[in-house]
Scaffold this motif. Structure first.
Motif, PDB file in Angstrom:
ATOM      1  N   MET A   1     -17.360  20.237  66.936  1.00 55.75           N
ATOM      2  CA  MET A   1     -16.076  19.718  66.980  1.00 55.75           C
ATOM      3  C   MET A   1     -15.958  18.072  66.822  1.00 55.75           C
ATOM      4  N   ARG A   2     -15.201  17.659  66.054  1.00 52.89           N
ATOM      5  CA  ARG A   2     -15.366  16.226  65.857  1.00 52.89           C
ATOM      6  C   ARG A   2     -14.304  15.444  66.737  1.00 52.89           C
ATOM      7  N   LEU A   3     -14.593  14.224  67.093  1.00 53.70           N
ATOM      8  CA  LEU A   3     -13.906  13.262  68.048  1.00 53.70           C
ATOM      9  C   LEU A   3     -12.318  13.405  67.335  1.00 53.70           C
ATOM     10  N   SER A   4     -12.388  13.271  66.103  1.00 47.50           N
ATOM     11  CA  SER A   4     -11.029  13.138  65.467  1.00 47.50           C
ATOM     12  C   SER A   4     -10.107  14.228  65.632  1.00 47.50           C
ATOM     13  N   GLU A   5     -10.898  15.438  65.981  1.00 43.22           N
ATOM     14  CA  GLU A   5     -10.093  16.577  66.214  1.00 43.22           C
ATOM     15  C   GLU A   5      -9.306  16.800  67.504  1.00 43.22           C
ATOM     16  N   LEU A   6     -10.183  16.018  68.462  1.00 43.37           N
ATOM     17  CA  LEU A   6      -9.835  16.088  70.105  1.00 43.37           C
ATOM     18  C   LEU A   6      -8.850  14.952  70.140  1.00 43.37           C
ATOM     19  N   SER A   7      -8.786  13.753  69.435  1.00 38.17           N
ATOM     20  CA  SER A   7      -7.745  12.960  69.441  1.00 38.17           C
ATOM     21  C   SER A   7      -6.257  13.064  69.324  1.00 38.17           C
ATOM     22  N   GLY A   8      -5.552  12.643  70.286  1.00 39.42           N
ATOM     23  CA  GLY A   8      -4.156  12.695  70.438  1.00 39.42           C
ATOM     24  C   GLY A   8      -3.844  14.141  71.436  1.00 39.42           C
ATOM     25  N   LYS A   9      -4.749  14.981  71.811  1.00 39.42           N
ATOM     26  CA  LYS A   9      -4.396  16.124  72.657  1.00 39.42           C
ATOM     27  C   LYS A   9      -3.908  15.804  74.105  1.00 39.42           C
ATOM     28  N   GLU A  10      -3.207  16.325  74.562  1.00 35.70           N
ATOM     29  CA  GLU A  10      -2.670  16.326  76.044  1.00 35.70           C
ATOM     30  C   GLU A  10      -3.910  16.741  76.936  1.00 35.70           C
ATOM     31  N   ILE A  11      -4.112  15.977  77.908  1.00 33.48           N
ATOM     32  CA  ILE A  11      -5.090  16.747  79.117  1.00 33.48           C
ATOM     33  C   ILE A  11      -4.374  17.136  80.200  1.00 33.48           C
ATOM     34  N   VAL A  12      -4.324  18.477  80.430  1.00 35.64           N
ATOM     35  CA  VAL A  12      -3.643  19.200  81.495  1.00 35.64           C
ATOM     36  C   VAL A  12      -4.505  19.596  82.363  1.00 35.64           C
ATOM     37  N   ASP A  13      -4.144  19.377  83.777  1.00 34.12           N
ATOM     38  CA  ASP A  13      -5.163  20.048  85.056  1.00 34.12           C
ATOM     39  C   ASP A  13      -4.316  21.402  85.312  1.00 34.12           C
ATOM     40  N   VAL A  14      -4.989  22.490  85.224  1.00 30.62           N
ATOM     41  CA  VAL A  14      -4.635  23.747  85.140  1.00 30.62           C
ATOM     42  C   VAL A  14      -3.856  24.073  86.807  1.00 30.62           C
ATOM     43  N   LYS A  15      -4.548  23.438  87.608  1.00 29.82           N
ATOM     44  CA  LYS A  15      -4.332  23.519  89.155  1.00 29.82           C
ATOM     45  C   LYS A  15      -3.124  22.844  89.805  1.00 29.82           C
ATOM     46  N   ARG A  16      -2.877  21.741  89.179  1.00 27.84           N
ATOM     47  CA  ARG A  16      -1.587  20.838  89.557  1.00 27.84           C
ATOM     48  C   ARG A  16      -0.608  21.009  88.674  1.00 27.84           C
ATOM     49  N   ALA A  17      -0.713  21.828  87.486  1.00 26.16           N
ATOM     50  CA  ALA A  17       0.105  21.825  86.375  1.00 26.16           C
ATOM     51  C   ALA A  17       0.921  20.447  85.960  1.00 26.16           C
ATOM     52  N   GLU A  18      -0.131  19.555  85.761  1.00 22.73           N
ATOM     53  CA  GLU A  18       0.171  18.168  85.902  1.00 22.73           C
ATOM     54  C   GLU A  18      -0.617  17.414  84.499  1.00 22.73           C
ATOM     55  N   ARG A  19       0.338  16.830  83.741  1.00 22.15           N
ATOM     56  CA  ARG A  19      -0.475  16.031  82.396  1.00 22.15           C
ATOM     57  C   ARG A  19      -1.204  14.964  83.039  1.00 22.15           C
ATOM     58  N   LEU A  20      -2.234  14.811  82.646  1.00 22.30           N
ATOM     59  CA  LEU A  20      -3.252  13.666  83.116  1.00 22.30           C
ATOM     60  C   LEU A  20      -3.265  12.565  81.929  1.00 22.30           C
ATOM     61  N   GLY A  21      -3.039  12.802  80.738  1.00 21.28           N
ATOM     62  CA  GLY A  21      -3.155  11.676  79.838  1.00 21.28           C
ATOM     63  C   GLY A  21      -3.509  12.363  78.398  1.00 21.28           C
ATOM     64  N   VAL A  22      -3.596  11.565  77.456  1.00 18.45           N
ATOM     65  CA  VAL A  22      -3.944  11.710  76.194  1.00 18.45           C
ATOM     66  C   VAL A  22      -5.174  11.275  75.652  1.00 18.45           C
ATOM     67  N   LEU A  23      -6.092  12.247  75.149  1.00 17.02           N
ATOM     68  CA  LEU A  23      -7.306  12.103  74.541  1.00 17.02           C
ATOM     69  C   LEU A  23      -6.905  10.779  73.652  1.00 17.02           C
ATOM     70  N   GLY A  24      -7.668   9.937  73.697  1.00 14.37           N
ATOM     71  CA  GLY A  24      -7.580   8.833  72.713  1.00 14.37           C
ATOM     72  C   GLY A  24      -7.112   7.563  73.587  1.00 14.37           C
ATOM     73  N   GLN A  25      -6.644   7.568  74.763  1.00 18.36           N
ATOM     74  CA  GLN A  25      -6.005   6.778  75.629  1.00 18.36           C
ATOM     75  C   GLN A  25      -7.109   6.890  76.834  1.00 18.36           C
ATOM     76  N   THR A  26      -8.150   7.549  76.630  1.00 16.18           N
ATOM     77  CA  THR A  26      -9.091   7.777  77.781  1.00 16.18           C
ATOM     78  C   THR A  26     -10.459   7.284  77.170  1.00 16.18           C
ATOM     79  N   ASP A  27     -11.498   7.223  78.182  1.00 15.51           N
ATOM     80  CA  ASP A  27     -12.806   6.732  77.721  1.00 15.51           C
ATOM     81  C   ASP A  27     -13.703   8.113  77.941  1.00 15.51           C
ATOM     82  N   LEU A  28     -14.730   8.143  76.929  1.00 15.65           N
ATOM     83  CA  LEU A  28     -15.641   9.218  77.095  1.00 15.65           C
ATOM     84  C   LEU A  28     -17.221   8.739  77.618  1.00 15.65           C
TER      85      LEU A  28
END
Length: 83
Positions: A1-28
């Protein structure tokens, strides 16, 4: 999978049912082989204002599913936050 395919996806914690951020606004975190080892998610509130300047480190092996719109993570021991 390419980084461009990951960019813009929301990151969600399944246990907290909480949105943590968007890939692209995060560091790797990337190892010497060029593989992603972790996502570094800044802890921000609405409208982009910082919240205590902390960040969340999510090791790559804690990513459970990468869908078309979001990335589901599951961090062992991280239950629902109590207020």
């Amino acid at each position: 999978m390419r980084l461009s395919e990951l960019s813009g996806k929301e990151i969600v914690d399944v246990k907290r049912a909480e949105r943590l951020g968007v890939l692209g606004q995060t560091d790797l975190e990337i190892n010497e082989k060029g593989q992603i080892t972790a996502l570094i998610i800044p802890n921000v509130k609405w409208f982009g204002f910082k919240k205590n300047g902390t960040e969340i480190r999510v090791p790559w092996n804690h990513i459970k599913k990468i869908g078309t719109d979001m990335i589901i993570i599951d961090i062992p021991g991280a239950g629902p936050e109590t207020e």
